[in-house]
Design a protein around this motif. Structure first.
Motif, PDB file in Angstrom:
ATOM      1  N   HIS A 151      -1.033  13.416  -5.123  1.00  0.00           N
ATOM      2  CA  HIS A 151      -2.417  13.574  -4.682  1.00  0.00           C
ATOM      3  C   HIS A 151      -2.939  14.974  -4.990  1.00  0.00           C
ATOM      4  O   HIS A 151      -3.856  15.462  -4.328  1.00  0.00           O
ATOM      5  CB  HIS A 151      -2.519  13.281  -3.178  1.00  0.00           C
ATOM      6  N   GLY A 200       0.805  -1.205   0.000  1.00  0.00           N
ATOM      7  CA  GLY A 200       0.000   0.000   0.000  1.00  0.00           C
ATOM      8  C   GLY A 200       0.842   1.260   0.000  1.00  0.00           C
ATOM      9  O   GLY A 200       1.973   1.283   0.485  1.00  0.00           O
ATOM     10  N   GLU A 201       0.228   2.302  -0.533  1.00  0.00           N
ATOM     11  CA  GLU A 201       0.954   3.560  -0.668  1.00  0.00           C
ATOM     12  C   GLU A 201       1.311   4.156   0.685  1.00  0.00           C
ATOM     13  O   GLU A 201       2.368   4.759   0.857  1.00  0.00           O
ATOM     14  CB  GLU A 201       0.100   4.541  -1.475  1.00  0.00           C
ATOM     15  N   ARG A 202       0.431   4.003   1.678  1.00  0.00           N
ATOM     16  CA  ARG A 202       0.714   4.578   2.995  1.00  0.00           C
ATOM     17  C   ARG A 202       1.982   3.992   3.604  1.00  0.00           C
ATOM     18  O   ARG A 202       2.759   4.701   4.248  1.00  0.00           O
ATOM     19  CB  ARG A 202      -0.479   4.351   3.927  1.00  0.00           C
ATOM     20  N   VAL A 219       4.942   5.639   1.919  1.00  0.00           N
ATOM     21  CA  VAL A 219       5.176   7.006   2.418  1.00  0.00           C
ATOM     22  C   VAL A 219       5.763   6.961   3.821  1.00  0.00           C
ATOM     23  O   VAL A 219       6.691   7.716   4.148  1.00  0.00           O
ATOM     24  CB  VAL A 219       3.863   7.816   2.401  1.00  0.00           C
ATOM     25  N   LEU A 220       5.231   6.086   4.670  1.00  0.00           N
ATOM     26  CA  LEU A 220       5.754   5.964   6.036  1.00  0.00           C
ATOM     27  C   LEU A 220       7.222   5.545   6.020  1.00  0.00           C
ATOM     28  O   LEU A 220       8.047   6.091   6.777  1.00  0.00           O
ATOM     29  CB  LEU A 220       4.921   4.946   6.820  1.00  0.00           C
TER      30      LEU A 220
END
Length: 670
Positions: free
Chosen positions: A211, A158-160, A163-164
């Motif tokens: 985004h 997942g993208e999150r 990013v994390l």
């Protein structure tokens, strides 16, 4: 991703300060931070491309490396190949070997590691390395190798998560960089882990724009873009090489770059400024400009015995831009054309280029002397040696022999805490204390027949201001009859003189201080001494008369001593030593210039008839110089004050010498 002209304008703001900084323009004291900007831009662009492909399910690691090969390798190989004839023409063997080794490192994507192991980026010797600037390519290439598969793996979760992970890299790498920039400067500057946060910052900016993040309102956009430009401008003129990089100080140019990327939206002042045609044009050729500038400047400095003429560096800046345009137009662009050069062909050419460059570098490194033959022919005269670095290293030989330690050096030597003196030997014992100048004084005294007959010698390496109980407890200090201090004195050293001398005298020893040696001129970024310039100029003229060269060099040194004022720091320390002499009348003060120079002959001795130099820099002695000055101290009676104040009669060989300690004990402070 869509083309943004302002990104090319940002590249201009990054590359021009770097070029001007390396050209020696003091106004851009922080110009080196342009590289930090490049890392943010690179992180932004690469991450934007990767997440676009990953989101579309079109990611291809092969296609990614194809793009990198087309972008980086052709211009890089072309510049390296163009450097080779100039290296043969101007580089002497040590520099030739360094250059050839750096070719191997650049081609194997490890030049940052190679230069990390060599020297500080800001050392003056770095200005003479034609490929020093490629360390940043090493960082980027390692990033290109690791980041795409890493991001592709995280994308599955997942993208999150991606990013994390990028945010954690940013925080952890910045913390590491801040720590290393204070404790391990070269590690912080050259290696990928402390640089990863700058690339990650660009990557985080890419996720923001993915985004469709936009500043809320035109006023916010204008303020953000202008703030970014202001931070970049401040970094270029407000930072300098003394700042800790790439720690928190590097946030100024990097955050400024990220702000421009995020806020310089269409129509803002920042966007319009960065999109001006001249800004975009320089940005487009920025990679080639970056490749060309350092070789041009380095070879210009190699070709000149002294600092290049003031007009030359501005001309070379213009030459950099011209060569950059030519290589962009005729090298970079053709290789980016996929219709003209297919993927298999670009990989095949890349493989051939890598193999050729590695082969050239390895063969050239092994045959540096042969390749340097034209330059060696100009310098292979009598015993003259050009390489001052090796001469300086050799000057430790006497101390390594005396200490029994093959690695004996400036300070923190285990041998300094072992006895050098023979308690059964009746000769008075002199302990010489200080930095590299104490080595020189030791070498001179050890080369004096009269001194060896009269005294035992030992040395303790350390900065004078840092001498503490470990020093006072050392066996050679406890056994010493006299302590001779010799260093290039700092403010802290001078301020520590009085308590140190008082302690030496309380311990019943005779204190002595050698004044700072006069610091003669150095040239070509402190790699050539004054004697080198005299010799090499004579060789250029074909006037190889050793006796005339010796006279000319000795007179040049004397003229500097007679006409050029000493630095204020050294003048102040000499005044303080004079004041100490008044405070402690029996303190022995020695002036090293008494044996270096002869006013009657209008000469400071700097070279012999075989063209052996006596100095390897502004004032450190070579071994040959120390041996010569050893005979000079016998001629001028340099140690006579110490002998007289110590009530020492010079013994006949084999006869006992009277102790120094008796009169020293009478001279307790107060």
């Amino acid at each position: 991703m869509r083309y943004r002209a302002e990104i090319d304008g940002l590249r201009t703001l990054a590359v021009l300060p770097v070029i001007l900084f390396h050209a020696g323009f003091a106004v851009v004291s922080g110009g080196f931070a342009g590289v930090d900007m490049f890392f943010v831009i690179s992180g932004f662009l690469i991450t934007s491309i990767l997440i676009g492909e990953l989101d579309a399910g079109a990611f291809s690691i092969v296609r990614f490396y194809e793009r990198r090969a087309r972008r980086i390798l052709p211009a890089l190989f072309f510049v390296i190949a163009s450097c080779l004839p100039f290296a043969v023409l101007w580089l002497l063997p040590p520099d030739m070997k360094d250059f050839m080794d750096s070719i191997v490192a650049v081609t194997t994507f490890s030049s940052n590691i190679y230069f990390w192991m060599q020297a500080n980026y800001f050392d003056t010797s770095g200005q003479l390395k034609p490929l020093l600037h490629t360390w940043s390519l090493g960082v980027e290439e390692q990033f290109y190798l690791l980041f795409p598969p890493f991001l592709a793996l995280l994308w599955r979760f997942g993208e999150r998560i991606a990013v994390l992970a990028l945010a954690l890299i940013f925080v952890g790498s910045l913390a590491f960089a801040q720590w290393a920039s204070h404790t391990h400067v070269n590690v912080a500057f050259y290696l990928l882990p402390p640089r990863a946060w700058e690339l990650a910052l660009g990557g985080l900016a890419a996720f923001c724009l993915r985004h469709r993040w936009q500043p809320k309102g035109r006023l916010v956009a204008e303020a953000g873009g202008l703030a970014g430009l202001a931070m970049i401008g401040f970094a270029m003129v407000g930072l300098d090489s003394g700042d800790h990089f790439p720690g928190v100080d590097a946030l100024i140019p990097t955050v400024g770059t990220a702000l421009v990327i995020l806020f310089a939206v269409e129509g803002t002042i920042a966007q319009r400024f960065l999109s001006l045609k001249p800004m975009v044009w320089i940005g487009l050729i920025s990679y080639s400009a970056y490749l060309w500038h350092q070789p041009l400047f380095a070879f210009a400095r190699h070709a000149s015995l002294i600092e290049p003429a003031p007009y030359l560096m501005p001309l070379l800046v213009l030459a950099t831009l011209l060569l950059a345009w030519l290589s962009y137009r005729y090298v970079e662009q053709p290789f980016r054309d996929r219709t003209a050069i297919s993927r298999p062909r670009i990989f095949a050419l890349a493989g051939v280029g890598v193999a050729a460059m590695v082969g050239i570098g390895m063969i050239g490194s092994a045959n540096a002397l042969l390749l340097s033959r034209p330059a060696v022919a100009r310098t292979a005269v009598l015993d003259y040696r050009y390489d001052n670095r090796s001469l300086e290293k050799e000057s430790w030989a006497l101390l390594r022999q005396a200490s029994g330690s093959p690695s004996y050096t400036l300070e923190d030597n285990a041998a300094d805490h072992r006895p050098w003196f023979d308690p059964a030997d009746p000769r008075p014992k002199i302990l010489i204390v200080g930095n590299s100048h104490s080595r020189d004084v030791y070498n001179v005294l050890a080369s004096s027949a009269r001194t060896r007959e009269t005294f035992q010698l030992a040395r303790y390496g350390g900065q004078i201001a840092k001498l503490g109980e470990t020093f006072f407890a050392s066996p050679n200090y406890r056994m010493a009859d006299a302590v001779l201090i010799a260093s290039r004195y700092s403010v802290a050293d001078v301020r520590s003189f009085e308590p140190l001398i008082a302690r030496i005298m309380r311990d019943g020893k005779l204190p002595a201080i050698a004044r700072n040696i006069f610091e003669f001129s150095e040239y070509r970024d402190e790699t050539l001494s004054l004697a080198d310039v005299v010799v090499l100029k004579a060789m250029q003229r074909g006037a190889i008369d050793p006796a005339a060269i010796e006279r000319r060099s000795d007179r040049a040194y004397f003229d500097e001593l007679s006409t050029r004022p000493q630095s204020e720091m050294i003048a102040w320390s000499d005044r303080e030593i004079t004041r100490l002499k008044q405070r402690f009348p029996r303190l022995v003060v020695l002036d090293r210039m008494d044996y270096v120079c002869s006013p009657a002959q209008h000469a400071c001795f700097s070279i012999d008839r075989r063209l052996n130099k006596f100095f390897c820099d502004y004032g450190h002695h070579t071994l040959v110089g120390a041996r010569f000055f050893g005979t000079r101290i016998d001629q001028v009676g340099w140690l006579a004050p110490l002998v007289t104040l110590g009530s020492v009669r010079q013994p006949k060989i084999g006869a006992p010498a009277a102790p120094l300690i008796a009169s020293a004990a009478k001279n307790r402070p107060g």
